[in-house]
Each structure stands twice: as C-alpha cells, then as structure tokens.
Design an enzyme around this catalytic site. Structure first.
Site, PDB file in Angstrom:
ATOM      1  N   CYS A 113      25.411  73.070  29.249  1.00 48.50           N
ATOM      2  CA  CYS A 113      25.615  73.965  28.099  1.00 48.50           C
ATOM      3  C   CYS A 113      25.190  75.395  28.459  1.00 48.50           C
ATOM      4  O   CYS A 113      25.901  76.080  29.184  1.00 48.50           O
ATOM      5  CB  CYS A 113      24.906  73.431  26.864  1.00 48.50           C
ATOM      6  SG  CYS A 113      25.552  74.153  25.329  1.00 48.50           S
ATOM      7  N   HIS A 219      26.690  68.094  26.289  1.00 52.16           N
ATOM      8  CA  HIS A 219      25.330  67.590  26.496  1.00 52.16           C
ATOM      9  C   HIS A 219      25.368  66.078  26.738  1.00 52.16           C
ATOM     10  O   HIS A 219      25.361  65.291  25.788  1.00 52.16           O
ATOM     11  CB  HIS A 219      24.460  67.845  25.255  1.00 52.16           C
ATOM     12  CG  HIS A 219      24.023  69.254  25.084  1.00 52.16           C
ATOM     13  ND1 HIS A 219      22.750  69.679  25.398  1.00 52.16           N
ATOM     14  CD2 HIS A 219      24.677  70.347  24.614  1.00 52.16           C
ATOM     15  CE1 HIS A 219      22.633  70.966  25.130  1.00 52.16           C
ATOM     16  NE2 HIS A 219      23.793  71.394  24.651  1.00 52.16           N
ATOM     17  N   GLU A 221      23.031  64.182  27.609  1.00 55.08           N
ATOM     18  CA  GLU A 221      21.787  63.552  27.139  1.00 55.08           C
ATOM     19  C   GLU A 221      21.830  63.194  25.660  1.00 55.08           C
ATOM     20  O   GLU A 221      21.013  62.399  25.181  1.00 55.08           O
ATOM     21  CB  GLU A 221      20.580  64.464  27.419  1.00 55.08           C
ATOM     22  CG  GLU A 221      20.428  65.662  26.506  1.00 55.08           C
ATOM     23  CD  GLU A 221      21.227  66.891  26.937  1.00 55.08           C
ATOM     24  OE1 GLU A 221      20.930  67.989  26.434  1.00 55.08           O
ATOM     25  OE2 GLU A 221      22.156  66.747  27.761  1.00 55.08           O
TER      26      GLU A 221
END
Length: 255
Positions: A113, A219, A221
């Site tokens: 990002c 993202h 995660e």
C-alpha cells in the site's frame, strides 16, 4: 528463521496523549505482525534510529517490508500538495533512509500500500494525490466505512510474475484501502497487475531477479477479515521470502 525488518508508523509528540505525550512513538499494526509470523518469519520493527546507529541494525536483517499507512508528501515527487493532502514528511524521511540503505545493500524489498507507492516514488515515479478528484473511476478504491472489506477485482498481466505463480486460480479479488495511486510508473519498474480502470496494483523491479523487489497496492495481511474468497497471495509471498533465506539459490521456476 528469516529476520524480516518492518518499517513502522510514527506518531509525533502529542500533549493530548495520556502516556508518552512528549515522545515520538514507532508502531507496527498487529495484523501485519501476525501475518508475517504465520510464514514462520520473525517480523522486527525497525525503530526510528539515528543515522549512526541504523546501519548496524539493518545489517542483521534478511529483508525489508514497507508497511502501509499515511500519505507520502507530494514534495517527494516534486509536486505541490492539493487540498488537504499534505503527506507525512516525518515518516517519508525515516523510511526513505532505510529503503535507500537496503536497496544499496541489495536486500529483498516488499512494499505494501503506502510502501508500494513509496517504492515507486523512490525509483522516480509519481502519484495521484487523490484518486477521487484527480482520476475519477467506477472502481471504488477506498471506502472509509467498510475499510478493509472494500473489495474489487484486479487483472494479472498475462505471462508476468503473478500470472506465472498461478495466483488467480481461486479469485482475482483484493481489498482496496487507498485514495492515492500510481500516476507515472518509475522507469525500472514493471507492472504485473492492474485494477479494471487501469490503475497499477502490483509491480516488480525489472533490473533485479524477478520478485526480489516487489510491491502490492492491496493489504494481504487483512485478507483474514474478508468473508469472500480473495486472491491467493501465498505463492508470491513465499517467492519473496525465498530471496530472504540464507539458503537462497534460485527462488522458483520463475525466470
């Protein structure tokens, strides 16, 4: 165990904070730490160290990941701010110092990002400061209410790294939590995925082994929070981590 350096977010002194009100804080988002630990990696927050201390700290690491977060100051790519988008010069200077050292030492580097955007700026590219006003699109790249549950599909560029790693077997959908994006791609970066409106979503540095320096706009995660099936990110993460391993010879079939 791979020791993966993570650049964190920075908080300036704030008299309204109940603790450490006169101190600068450096933090890592907990999902991010848990995500990397799930690969058997040791995620290590890189503090905002003095320039004298930093090299000896970085020399102990096997790779670098640039975490998401605040905007990059437009002055970093020779533009004046538009509207309220001033960026975060404090974090820029902290991360660019780390990035510059790691690049010159030939470290594997991954940007996520903000980190993806910072890599582009570092290598000579530019950004849209605010997609909604500068590059209107039917693709919703950010929704502050749904945050990491805001999703859209991407297209993997045929024959390129993500396509070669067969990451689209289950889905081509990713989360989208950004209001800035790549305007001009740096000359030594190659796009490997794009949103349906053409906005670049992933790239790698084409003067390095393919995937040793790489960035994603989404993202990975945060995939754990989505109910929908999302892009299978594991192949490219394992590919990147193979460059970080002390046993690295050739990371995969990808040439």
């Amino acid at each position: 165990m791979i020791k993966l350096g993570i650049t964190g977010g920075l908080c300036s002194p704030d008299p309204n904070r109940n603790v450490f009100s006169t101190k600068q804080l450096c933090y890592i988002e907990s999902d991010f730490a848990n995500y990397w630990a799930s690969f058997g990696v040791m995620p290590i927050l890189i503090p905002n160290l003095s320039i004298e201390t930093l090299p000896s700290f970085l020399a102990q690491l096997d790779g670098l990941v640039l975490m998401g977060g605040t905007d990059i100051a437009p002055s970093q790519y020779n533009e004046a701010p538009i509207g309220k988008w001033q960026g975060d010069a404090l974090r820029d200077n902290y991360e660019l110092t780390i990035l510059d050292w790691c690049f010159k030492q030939d470290y594997p580097i991954l940007g996520i990002c903000r980190g993806f955007q910072l890599l582009n700026v570092y290598f000579g590219g530019t950004l849209y400061q605010d997609l909604e006003t500068q590059q209107p699109s039917k693709v919703k790249h950010r929704d502050p209410l749904t945050y990491d549950l805001n999703l859209h599909p991407i297209n993997l560029i045929q024959g390129e790294l993500l396509d070669q790693l067969k990451m689209n077997r289950l889905s081509t959908t990713v989360n989208s939590i950004h209001h800035q994006g790549i305007k001009k791609l740096a000359p030594n970066l190659t796009a490997i995925a794009a949103a349906e409106d053409g906005l670049i979503e992933a790239f790698y540095h084409h003067q390095k082994p393919k995937g040793k320096i790489i960035g994603f706009q989404w993202h990975p995660e945060f995939f754990v929070h989505a109910q929908e099936t999302l892009l299978n990110d594991r192949p490219v993460i394992e590919h990147f981590l193979s460059f970080c391993s002390s046993k690295y010879l050739n990371p995969s079939f990808v040439k």
